[in-house]
Design a protein around this motif. Sequence first.
Motif, mmCIF file in Angstrom:
data_model
loop_
_atom_site.group_PDB
_atom_site.id
_atom_site.type_symbol
_atom_site.label_atom_id
_atom_site.label_comp_id
_atom_site.label_asym_id
_atom_site.label_seq_id
_atom_site.Cartn_x
_atom_site.Cartn_y
_atom_site.Cartn_z
ATOM 1 N N ALA A 156 0.810 -1.222 0.000
ATOM 2 C CA ALA A 156 0.000 0.000 0.000
ATOM 3 C C ALA A 156 0.838 1.265 0.000
ATOM 4 N N ARG A 157 2.075 1.157 0.422
ATOM 5 C CA ARG A 157 2.921 2.352 0.588
ATOM 6 C C ARG A 157 3.085 3.158 -0.706
ATOM 7 N N PRO A 158 3.385 2.524 -1.867
ATOM 8 C CA PRO A 158 3.539 3.323 -3.093
ATOM 9 C C PRO A 158 2.247 3.968 -3.569
ATOM 10 N N LEU A 159 1.109 3.489 -3.084
ATOM 11 C CA LEU A 159 -0.189 4.002 -3.530
ATOM 12 C C LEU A 159 -0.746 5.077 -2.605
ATOM 13 N N SER A 160 -0.014 5.411 -1.560
ATOM 14 C CA SER A 160 -0.575 6.263 -0.507
ATOM 15 C C SER A 160 0.253 7.519 -0.309
ATOM 16 N N GLN A 161 -0.448 8.638 -0.168
ATOM 17 C CA GLN A 161 0.210 9.912 0.095
ATOM 18 C C GLN A 161 0.124 10.322 1.563
ATOM 19 N N THR A 162 -0.741 9.661 2.324
ATOM 20 C CA THR A 162 -0.896 9.990 3.741
ATOM 21 C C THR A 162 -0.875 8.711 4.567
ATOM 22 N N PRO A 163 -0.539 8.800 5.856
ATOM 23 C CA PRO A 163 -0.559 7.608 6.709
ATOM 24 C C PRO A 163 -1.937 6.952 6.780
ATOM 25 N N GLU A 164 -2.973 7.786 6.846
ATOM 26 C CA GLU A 164 -4.329 7.235 6.935
ATOM 27 C C GLU A 164 -4.689 6.450 5.682
ATOM 28 N N ARG B 178 7.926 6.657 -11.314
ATOM 29 C CA ARG B 178 9.091 7.488 -10.994
ATOM 30 C C ARG B 178 9.918 7.761 -12.259
ATOM 31 N N ARG B 179 10.011 6.745 -13.127
ATOM 32 C CA ARG B 179 10.799 6.933 -14.363
ATOM 33 C C ARG B 179 10.147 7.912 -15.323
ATOM 34 N N SER B 180 8.824 7.874 -15.350
ATOM 35 C CA SER B 180 8.105 8.744 -16.284
ATOM 36 C C SER B 180 8.010 10.189 -15.801
ATOM 37 N N SER B 181 8.230 10.392 -14.508
ATOM 38 C CA SER B 181 8.086 11.756 -13.963
ATOM 39 C C SER B 181 9.407 12.527 -14.002
ATOM 40 N N ALA C 109 3.441 -6.003 -7.911
ATOM 41 C CA ALA C 109 2.730 -5.170 -8.888
ATOM 42 C C ALA C 109 2.783 -3.690 -8.501
ATOM 43 N N THR C 110 2.517 -3.375 -7.246
ATOM 44 C CA THR C 110 2.536 -1.966 -6.829
ATOM 45 C C THR C 110 3.951 -1.399 -6.864
ATOM 46 N N SER C 111 4.951 -2.231 -6.576
ATOM 47 C CA SER C 111 6.339 -1.774 -6.638
ATOM 48 C C SER C 111 6.743 -1.459 -8.075
ATOM 49 N N LEU C 112 6.328 -2.315 -9.021
ATOM 50 C CA LEU C 112 6.628 -2.076 -10.431
ATOM 51 C C LEU C 112 5.932 -0.810 -10.924
ATOM 52 N N LEU C 113 4.679 -0.646 -10.538
ATOM 53 C CA LEU C 113 3.949 0.565 -10.935
ATOM 54 C C LEU C 113 4.606 1.822 -10.383
ATOM 55 N N ASP C 114 5.072 1.738 -9.149
ATOM 56 C CA ASP C 114 5.745 2.885 -8.549
ATOM 57 C C ASP C 114 7.046 3.197 -9.282
ATOM 58 N N GLY C 115 7.778 2.132 -9.669
ATOM 59 C CA GLY C 115 9.013 2.338 -10.411
ATOM 60 C C GLY C 115 8.769 2.977 -11.772
#
Length: 265
Positions: free
Chosen positions: A203-211, A262-265, A253-259
Amino acid sequence: MLDDFMTRAALAGVGVAFATAPLGSFVVWRRMAYFGDATAHAAILGVALALALQISIFAGAVAVALVMALTVTLLSGRGYAMDTLLGVLAHSALAFGLVAVSFLSGIRIDLMAYLFGDILAVSRADLAVIWGGAVVVVGLIAWRWSALLTATLSEDLAYASGVDPRREQLILTLALAITVAVAIKVVGVLLIAAMLIIPAAAARPLSQTPERMALTGAVIGALSALAGLRAAFVFDTPAGPSIVCVAAVIFVATSLLDGLRRRSS
């Protein structure tokens, strides 16, 4: 509806996911993975003592898991590296628990069910314990959410804010002991730490806040439980490990999406 064993198993898996998600977030933030593992391994000793004393397995597991967690907290910083201390206590507790089980005469016990879970054998009474424990854990975390976050960010900031970090650590310890006890039936002592860590990490790569991380972790944990049960039914695989495997796939899956993001940004 609860007469269907698959329905009971699904409800049990979702209940454990709700308990592990918010607590797992703090385990990830505080880097307490080994701490959770040690507490889970100690639970098998609690199972043995509960059977020997003819008391509730839930009560025995909570008591021993809590003692283990408190022992680790008290012994930390006294000459041993934390990972060394946790390794010694975790494997020692598991070994003593397995040896203690072997001395129980006249009691039939399926060790594999306690080590890897037996979610398909969950009863209505087990469901009450699992959901009751989940409500207590979520209530504890919600009650102390701000204080726990402050203590997690910085002990100095916590003291400045009037928050006692040791008290918050004890609350996390209590929540962890309860979670371990309710999760034994679902994923077993060897996989409890996985259900604490993997959904929260996914969930960490998909979340901007702790909640949001806690809520997303709960959704991922619940989906892992349901999809894992379905996979176990279709492919005739162990249910507990199947649930963890699905959670691991979601993490990748979420780790790959996060990677990629990051590359596209």
